[in-house]
Enzyme design. Structure first.
Site, PDB file in Angstrom:
ATOM      1  N   HIS A  16     -63.577 -18.078  -4.001  1.00 57.24           N
ATOM      2  CA  HIS A  16     -64.312 -16.890  -4.472  1.00 57.24           C
ATOM      3  C   HIS A  16     -63.637 -16.256  -5.677  1.00 57.24           C
ATOM      4  CE1 HIS A  16     -67.107 -16.390  -1.015  1.00 57.24           C
ATOM      5  NE2 HIS A  16     -66.117 -16.956  -0.330  1.00 57.24           N
ATOM      6  N   HIS A  27     -67.738 -21.403   7.588  1.00 58.41           N
ATOM      7  CA  HIS A  27     -68.660 -20.342   7.143  1.00 58.41           C
ATOM      8  C   HIS A  27     -69.810 -20.911   6.300  1.00 58.41           C
ATOM      9  CE1 HIS A  27     -65.526 -16.928   7.847  1.00 58.41           C
ATOM     10  NE2 HIS A  27     -66.223 -17.207   8.926  1.00 58.41           N
ATOM     11  N   ASP A  42     -71.367 -20.087   3.631  1.00 56.70           N
ATOM     12  CA  ASP A  42     -71.266 -20.202   2.166  1.00 56.70           C
ATOM     13  C   ASP A  42     -70.343 -21.359   1.762  1.00 56.70           C
ATOM     14  OD1 ASP A  42     -69.194 -18.437   3.219  1.00 56.70           O
ATOM     15  OD2 ASP A  42     -68.606 -18.031   1.151  1.00 56.70           O
ATOM     16  N   HIS A  43     -69.783 -22.068   2.751  1.00 55.50           N
ATOM     17  CA  HIS A  43     -68.924 -23.224   2.464  1.00 55.50           C
ATOM     18  C   HIS A  43     -69.532 -24.542   2.953  1.00 55.50           C
ATOM     19  CE1 HIS A  43     -65.364 -20.767   1.262  1.00 55.50           C
ATOM     20  NE2 HIS A  43     -66.149 -19.864   1.813  1.00 55.50           N
ATOM     21  N   HIS A  45     -63.563 -24.695   6.021  1.00 53.05           N
ATOM     22  CA  HIS A  45     -63.884 -23.937   7.237  1.00 53.05           C
ATOM     23  C   HIS A  45     -65.389 -23.810   7.368  1.00 53.05           C
ATOM     24  CE1 HIS A  45     -63.979 -20.752   4.221  1.00 53.05           C
ATOM     25  NE2 HIS A  45     -64.476 -19.902   5.102  1.00 53.05           N
ATOM     26  N   HIS A  62     -58.153 -16.726   8.574  1.00 53.11           N
ATOM     27  CA  HIS A  62     -59.523 -16.332   8.190  1.00 53.11           C
ATOM     28  C   HIS A  62     -60.489 -16.860   9.254  1.00 53.11           C
ATOM     29  CE1 HIS A  62     -62.932 -15.506   5.561  1.00 53.11           C
ATOM     30  NE2 HIS A  62     -63.301 -16.769   5.624  1.00 53.11           N
ATOM     31  N   ASP A  78     -61.005 -19.914   1.803  1.00 53.69           N
ATOM     32  CA  ASP A  78     -60.925 -18.449   1.888  1.00 53.69           C
ATOM     33  C   ASP A  78     -59.591 -18.000   2.482  1.00 53.69           C
ATOM     34  OD1 ASP A  78     -63.454 -18.354   0.862  1.00 53.69           O
ATOM     35  OD2 ASP A  78     -64.426 -17.654   2.696  1.00 53.69           O
TER      36      ASP A  78
HETATM   37 ZN   LIG Z   1     -66.293 -17.819   1.574  1.00 47.55          ZN
HETATM   38 ZN   LIG Z   2     -65.010 -17.780   4.900  1.00 50.15          ZN
END
Ligand SMILES: [Zn+2]
Ligand SMILES: [Zn+2]
Length: 260
Positions: A168, A54, A56-57, A52, A108, A130
């Site tokens: 995570h 985001h 941090d990905h 996805h 998410h 996530d």
């Molecule tokens: Zn994440």
């Molecule tokens: Zn995420």
């Protein structure tokens, strides 16, 4: 085949899957830990999988692609900061000699996908970003509770021995919440003790086993009478709402959002 959980930021894992001297990375939010692992182990990056959009990905995707030339596969219904090959539910990739199935698991984010290696040597492997965590699930930012519940149901059909590679290390805080929901679940108590031990030794709690998650993760157990009753009591659900799977799941997620 070998799986490595590369720690990044405060609690992310960048999953590196290695076969001989080739590698695939999942959700590289940062390029540096991946480049270091490639160089330390003498690996060539073949592909980058993205669940996805985001930051941090995806934060390291462009740099890794530019440096290694690895092909990027990502969710067809999301925008990513660099060019990618779009994949969706039912698509099948062939990477490092493994079949990779794509699942749509929205909730998410609106277009979140997961990747499954059904024929991996020891047991199937799931990269779920996530969507599913050990003991928990992702926050519902873009999708609906109904979508997230359907995504949980989809992942619950995978074989019990599936290795769950979440993005995570949220396990201990998820398990504190799970124990509040199901204080009498003995499998949950045993698993919590096991995970506390792992963290005390500085080890990841992941990959988790899907079969264990089905016994301890309240978001995979939202239809279980114990979970349903606990949620109904906590949220003050009416009799009608208590019999509505989506209403129960939504109230469970809301409970977790506010859980301290
Ligand atoms: Zn994440
Ligand atoms: Zn995420």
């Amino acid at each position: 085949m070998k799986l490595m959980a590369l720690p990044a930021f405060s609690d992310n894992y960048l999953w590196l899957w290695q076969q001989d001297q080739l590698a695939v990375v999942v959700d590289p939010g940062d390029a540096q830990p991946v480049l270091k692992a490639l160089s330390d182990h003498g690996l060539t990056l073949q592909a980058i999988l993205v669940t996805h959009h985001h930051p941090d990905h995806v934060g390291g995707v462009r740099e890794l692609h530019d440096i290694t030339g690895a092909e990027v596969y990502g969710p067809a219904r999301e925008d990513l900061p660099s060019p990618f090959t779009p994949v969706m539910h039912g698509d099948q990739l062939d990477l490092l000699g493994q079949t990779v199935d794509v699942l749509d698991v929205p909730g998410h984010t609106a277009g979140h996908v997961a990747f499954v290696l059904p024929n991996a040597p020891k047991s199937p492997v799931l990269f779920c970003g996530d969507t599913l965590f050990s003991g928990g699930c992702g926050r519902i930012f873009e999708g609906t509770p109904a979508q997230m519940l359907a995504s949980m149901d989809c992942l619950a059909t995978l074989p019990a021995e599936t290795q769950v590679c979440s993005a995570h290390e949220y396990t201990l805080s998820n398990l504190r919440f799970a124990c509040a929901v199901e204080p009498h679940n003995t499998a949950l108590q045993a698993y919590s003790a096991h995970c506390q031990q792992l963290r005390a030794e500085g080890k990841p709690t992941l990959p988790a086993k899907l079969g264990t998650e089905l016994q301890i993760n309240p978001f995979l157990r939202a239809r279980h009478p114990d979970v349903r009753h606990a949620v109904a009591r906590h949220a003050g659900l009416s009799a009608n709402e208590q019999n509505d799977d989506v209403a129960v799941f939504a109230a469970l997620r809301e409970w977790k959002n506010n859980f301290k």
